[in-house]
Design a protein around this motif. Structure first.
Motif, PDB file in Angstrom:
ATOM      1  N   ASN A   1     -18.316   2.073 -12.944  1.00 41.84           N
ATOM      2  CA  ASN A   1     -17.303   1.272 -12.293  1.00 41.84           C
ATOM      3  C   ASN A   1     -16.450   0.579 -13.338  1.00 41.84           C
ATOM      4  OD1 ASN A   1     -15.975   0.050 -10.110  1.00 41.84           O
ATOM      5  ND2 ASN A   1     -17.250  -1.782 -10.276  1.00 41.84           N
ATOM      6  N   ARG A   2     -15.195   0.313 -13.000  1.00 39.75           N
ATOM      7  CA  ARG A   2     -14.311  -0.382 -13.929  1.00 39.75           C
ATOM      8  C   ARG A   2     -13.382  -1.271 -13.115  1.00 39.75           C
ATOM      9  NH1 ARG A   2      -9.606  -0.063 -17.107  1.00 39.75           N
ATOM     10  NH2 ARG A   2     -10.045  -0.587 -19.274  1.00 39.75           N
TER      11      ARG A   2
ATOM     12  N   THR B   1       0.833  -1.215   0.000  1.00 38.73           N
ATOM     13  CA  THR B   1       0.000   0.000   0.000  1.00 38.73           C
ATOM     14  C   THR B   1       0.859   1.253   0.000  1.00 38.73           C
ATOM     15  OG1 THR B   1      -0.246  -0.292   2.377  1.00 38.73           O
ATOM     16  CG2 THR B   1      -2.131  -0.886   1.018  1.00 38.73           C
TER      17      THR B   1
ATOM     18  N   TYR C   1      -5.527   2.977  -8.819  1.00 37.97           N
ATOM     19  CA  TYR C   1      -5.649   3.263  -7.385  1.00 37.97           C
ATOM     20  C   TYR C   1      -7.100   3.092  -6.929  1.00 37.97           C
ATOM     21  CZ  TYR C   1      -3.696   5.690  -3.258  1.00 37.97           C
ATOM     22  OH  TYR C   1      -3.226   6.035  -2.021  1.00 37.97           O
ATOM     23  N   THR C   2      -7.986   3.876  -7.538  1.00 42.53           N
ATOM     24  CA  THR C   2      -9.420   3.748  -7.265  1.00 42.53           C
ATOM     25  C   THR C   2     -10.112   3.823  -8.616  1.00 42.53           C
ATOM     26  OG1 THR C   2      -9.529   6.126  -6.965  1.00 42.53           O
ATOM     27  CG2 THR C   2      -9.370   4.801  -4.991  1.00 42.53           C
ATOM     28  N   PRO C   3     -10.386   2.678  -9.225  1.00 36.45           N
ATOM     29  CA  PRO C   3     -10.839   2.663 -10.620  1.00 36.45           C
ATOM     30  C   PRO C   3     -12.269   3.182 -10.818  1.00 36.45           C
ATOM     31  CG  PRO C   3     -10.725   0.438  -9.763  1.00 36.45           C
ATOM     32  CD  PRO C   3     -10.217   1.327  -8.685  1.00 36.45           C
ATOM     33  N   PHE C   4     -12.449   4.466 -10.632  1.00 37.84           N
ATOM     34  CA  PHE C   4     -13.689   5.129 -11.037  1.00 37.84           C
ATOM     35  C   PHE C   4     -13.343   6.588 -11.230  1.00 37.84           C
ATOM     36  CE2 PHE C   4     -13.662   5.244  -6.383  1.00 37.84           C
ATOM     37  CZ  PHE C   4     -13.963   6.553  -6.113  1.00 37.84           C
ATOM     38  N   TRP C   5     -14.273   7.341 -11.762  1.00 35.21           N
ATOM     39  CA  TRP C   5     -14.028   8.774 -11.900  1.00 35.21           C
ATOM     40  C   TRP C   5     -14.928   9.539 -10.944  1.00 35.21           C
ATOM     41  CZ3 TRP C   5     -11.439  12.906 -12.580  1.00 35.21           C
ATOM     42  CH2 TRP C   5     -12.114  14.134 -12.610  1.00 35.21           C
ATOM     43  N   SER C   6     -14.355  10.521 -10.301  1.00 40.92           N
ATOM     44  CA  SER C   6     -15.139  11.414  -9.473  1.00 40.92           C
ATOM     45  C   SER C   6     -14.413  12.752  -9.457  1.00 40.92           C
ATOM     46  CB  SER C   6     -15.237  10.835  -8.074  1.00 40.92           C
ATOM     47  OG  SER C   6     -15.871  11.756  -7.249  1.00 40.92           O
TER      48      SER C   6
ATOM     49  N   ARG D   1      -3.131  15.777  -4.455  1.00 43.25           N
ATOM     50  CA  ARG D   1      -1.870  15.062  -4.707  1.00 43.25           C
ATOM     51  C   ARG D   1      -0.933  15.869  -5.596  1.00 43.25           C
ATOM     52  NH1 ARG D   1      -5.404  11.340  -3.781  1.00 43.25           N
ATOM     53  NH2 ARG D   1      -4.904   9.811  -2.190  1.00 43.25           N
TER      54      ARG D   1
ATOM     55  N   MET E   1     -11.015  13.890  -7.375  1.00 47.45           N
ATOM     56  CA  MET E   1     -10.412  12.666  -6.843  1.00 47.45           C
ATOM     57  C   MET E   1      -8.888  12.786  -6.683  1.00 47.45           C
ATOM     58  SD  MET E   1     -10.694   9.996 -10.008  1.00 47.45           S
ATOM     59  CE  MET E   1     -10.104   8.649  -8.988  1.00 47.45           C
TER      60      MET E   1
ATOM     61  N   THR F   1       1.646   1.809  -3.628  1.00 48.79           N
ATOM     62  CA  THR F   1       0.525   2.350  -4.414  1.00 48.79           C
ATOM     63  C   THR F   1       0.287   3.818  -4.075  1.00 48.79           C
ATOM     64  OG1 THR F   1      -1.021   1.509  -2.776  1.00 48.79           O
ATOM     65  CG2 THR F   1      -0.737   0.182  -4.744  1.00 48.79           C
ATOM     66  N   ALA F   2       0.501   4.195  -2.818  1.00 45.88           N
ATOM     67  CA  ALA F   2       0.277   5.596  -2.456  1.00 45.88           C
ATOM     68  C   ALA F   2       1.387   6.490  -2.994  1.00 45.88           C
ATOM     69  CB  ALA F   2       0.165   5.737  -0.939  1.00 45.88           C
TER      70      ALA F   2
END
Lengths: 303, 356
Positions: free
Chosen positions: A114-115, A10, A208-213, A220, A216, A13-14
């Motif tokens: 979602n993906r 983790t 990382y987080t497979p969606f769009w918002s 970073r 997001m 990934t971060a």
């Protein structure tokens, strides 16, 4: 998989999006340009990457779209600061605002979609070894980020083009009088920075987080900026810093899950505190660790 | 003839004046969201409420929203809405409480509605939902469904609403499974998909097999799905993100409340008050119960019905705090509303130290 392996994975990934975006910005700043628009370029990269990946069903095309979007947005920035010699800080901030808005527009139709995440690499015989998942079972983006890091290190310190880029960043007047093409070098650097930010964005929305918002990226891009300063413009320190910053945010989550009392708010602020400390140390220390000489000043060839 | 022309001209003039005048009389309503409308959670649901107003009262209202407004820097956004002719302003996050109060004092002719807070004024009402009712239900489901007896909870900030949610979740789980433990991770954010995902990963790595969350993105549920574990969506139905993992989701439904308040405003009958609705008032719904055996589903439905009917209170006395001391029972056989709204302690058995 042991707990420490899970923790380290983790952390990686971060750290990866910070490393990719930060390395791009490092090259930009080494050429003497300050681009504060990373957050915006990352957001557009994330939105375009996700949108294209959903529409075409292809991860590769999604990544290419994200990189392309990052480049396109950075080209707008290059036009402003190189073509019109506009103020870099103002242009960069405008780029962030533009990018965040644009990403919302591009991604509007994909909210709630979602993906599957881009799968990690699996090499039979290696990934299954003890600790193998750590070395041989990461996501392709992780290896790409390391390749970018070491490629940048080699480019800046060993290649002739890298020397040119650094000299342009240190003193654009001297570089210009030597016949170096200051604006062309800076354009290339800015586009590279855009490509990296776009790629980092794709990592967020595809791995990382497979969606769009909207939103997001959650700051970073700013952490990547802080990272460049923290690293005092050195690729290896940036690599270290990315894992340190990534580690700080993730380790406190693991510490909490393990019921180890930890002031979580303090560690959330760690990247910023560390950057301020680095600045203090730098300004107190030797001159060699300071910023590129021409950083942030526009260059207008006198002809 | 001349008279007629004159009359026609006057009528035309009047009509011409009346046109823009009636357009101006549209009630302007403003919304402040803490996250993006597309968070698919908290802010998304408030925006659904806003859209419901436009649909229910067409032609009479005009709504505006500002999204992604940081709590610490919200005063100027709220004031901006007040200055631009908005007569009713909904500020939809706990951290907007002080800024809303400040702006409300400055603009006595503008009415404010603050979600999830406890400070009111003549022109500032508060409203919230009894999310803890839903959390008790999902706690029971989690208690039945867990195999490791370890429940993970991704929390945002240690404010009363979130603390009460954790307590209700744990008490629900404990009521059906005496061996259950809950692990809490504070992400210190309402919305940061990456960090929320990392928090969920940390919990899964520590043996949690159910992921509950009080942050707004579907990222923790995606992680539960990827790990082959279970979880509960937050604020809106997140089944699309976790088709095999989501057991149910607590859904906030603000539509009815928003429409009612706007109608009162239009009739000139708006007054400041506190509204706190749960299952019974239709402010809290549960998403369809999925991915669970029939007996668990039946139990959840029965619990939901009992809470709705008022025969079951998640905080029925005696409630013990973390040190095992009994909390004074100020309500009717249960903690009073004020005690729940201001809850700043963990109940006995929660293995975490509440951040101060």
């Amino acid at each position: 998989m042991g707990i420490w392996e899970a923790v380290l994975i983790t952390v990686i990934t971060a750290a990866t999006p910070l490393l990719i975006a930060g390395m791009g910005e490092l090259v930009v700043e080494k050429s003497g340009v300050l681009n504060l628009g990373i957050e915006g370029m990352m957001a557009v990269g994330a939105a375009c990457g996700f949108a294209v990946a959903i529409l075409t069903g292809s991860t590769i095309l999604g990544i290419l779209a994200a990189v392309g979007a990052g480049i396109a947005l950075s080209a707008v920035f290059a036009f402003l600061v190189l073509g019109l010699a506009a103020n870099q800080v103002a242009s960069g901030l405008a780029l962030t605002i533009l990018g965040l808005g644009l990403s919302g527009l591009v991604g509007a139709g994909f909210v709630g979609t979602n993906r599957e995440a881009v799968p990690a690499i699996f090499i039979p015989g290696l990934t299954t070894l003890p600790g193998g998942a750590l070395l041989f079972g990461q996501n392709p983006f992780v290896y790409a980020s390391l390749a970018i890091a070491f490629g940048t290190l080699w480019f800046l310190s060993r290649s002739r083009a890298g020397l040119t880029l650094r000299s342009v960043g240190e003193s654009h007047v001297s570089a210009h009088s030597l016949g170096l093409k200051v604006l062309k070098v800076r354009l290339m650097a800015i586009l590279f920075g855009g490509a990296c930010a776009g790629l980092a964005g794709a990592y967020l929305s595809l791995v990382y987080t497979p969606f769009w918002s909207p939103g997001m990226t959650a700051g970073r891009g700013w952490i990547a900026l802080a990272l460049v300063v923290f690293a005092s413009w050195r690729p290896l320190r940036l690599l270290f810093g990315a894992y340190l910053f990534g580690g700080a945010t993730v380790l406190q989550l693991h510490a909490q899950a393990a019921s180890i009392g930890f002031p979580s708010q303090l560690l959330s602020a760690f990247p910023y505190v560390a950057t301020i400390l680095a600045l203090v140390v730098m300004s107190a220390g030797r001159r060699s660790a300071t910023a590129p000489g021409s950083l942030g000043t526009p260059f207008v060839p006198d002809r | 003839m001349r008279q007629f022309i004159k009359a026609a001209a006057v009528a035309a003039l009047a009509a011409g004046l009346a046109g823009p005048a009636s357009a101006q009389e549209k009630l302007k309503i403003g919304f402040i969201y803490v996250g993006p409308v597309g968070d698919f959670g908290w802010s998304y649901q408030h925006n659904q409420g806003r859209l419901a107003i436009e649909k229910a009262i067409p032609g009479k209202v005009e709504t505006t929203y500002l999204e992604n407004v940081p709590e610490a820097d919200s005063e100027r956004s709220i004031e901006q809405l007040a200055r631009t002719g908005h007569k009713l302003i909904f500020t939809t996050s706990f951290g907007y409480m002080e800024p809303t109060l400040k702006v409300a004092k400055k603009y006595p002719n503008v009415m404010f509605e603050h979600a999830t807070g406890y400070k009111r004024d003549k022109n500032m009402a508060t409203y919230s939902a009894k999310f803890h009712e839903g959390r008790y239900v999902i706690g029971q489901i989690a208690g039945k469904m867990t195999k490791s007896n370890t429940l993970g909870y991704v929390a945002s900030f240690p404010i009363p609403e979130v603390v009460a949610g954790i307590n209700a979740f744990y008490l629900g789980a404990l009521s059906v499974n005496p061996n259950v433990k809950v692990k809490v991770v504070w992400a210190n954010t309402w919305f940061d998909p990456g960090k929320e995902a990392d928090a969920a990963k940390a919990l899964l790595a520590q043996g949690a097999d159910i992921i509950s969350q009080h942050t707004d993105s579907p990222a923790p549920q995606q992680q539960a799905e990827a790990a082959g574990k279970m979880g509960f969506g937050q604020a809106s139905d997140m089944i699309k993100f976790a088709p095999k993992a989501q057991l149910t989701a607590i859904i906030d439904d603000w539509s009815a409340y928003y429409i009612e308040r706007v109608k009162l405003m239009l009739d000139g009958k708006w007054a400041s008050k506190d509204t706190w609705g749960g299952f019974a008032e239709d402010m809290v719904h549960m998403a369809p119960y999925t991915n669970m055996p029939d007996d668990v589903k039946k139990m959840a439905e029965a619990t939901q019905a009992a809470i709705k009917a008022g025969t079951l209170n998640p905080f029925k006395c005696p409630v013990l705090d973390q040190e095992g001391k009994e909390v004074p029972c100020k309500g009717n056989g249960a903690l009073s509303d004020e005690q729940v709204v201001g809850m700043n302690f963990y109940v006995k058995g929660i293995d975490d130290k509440l951040p101060k």
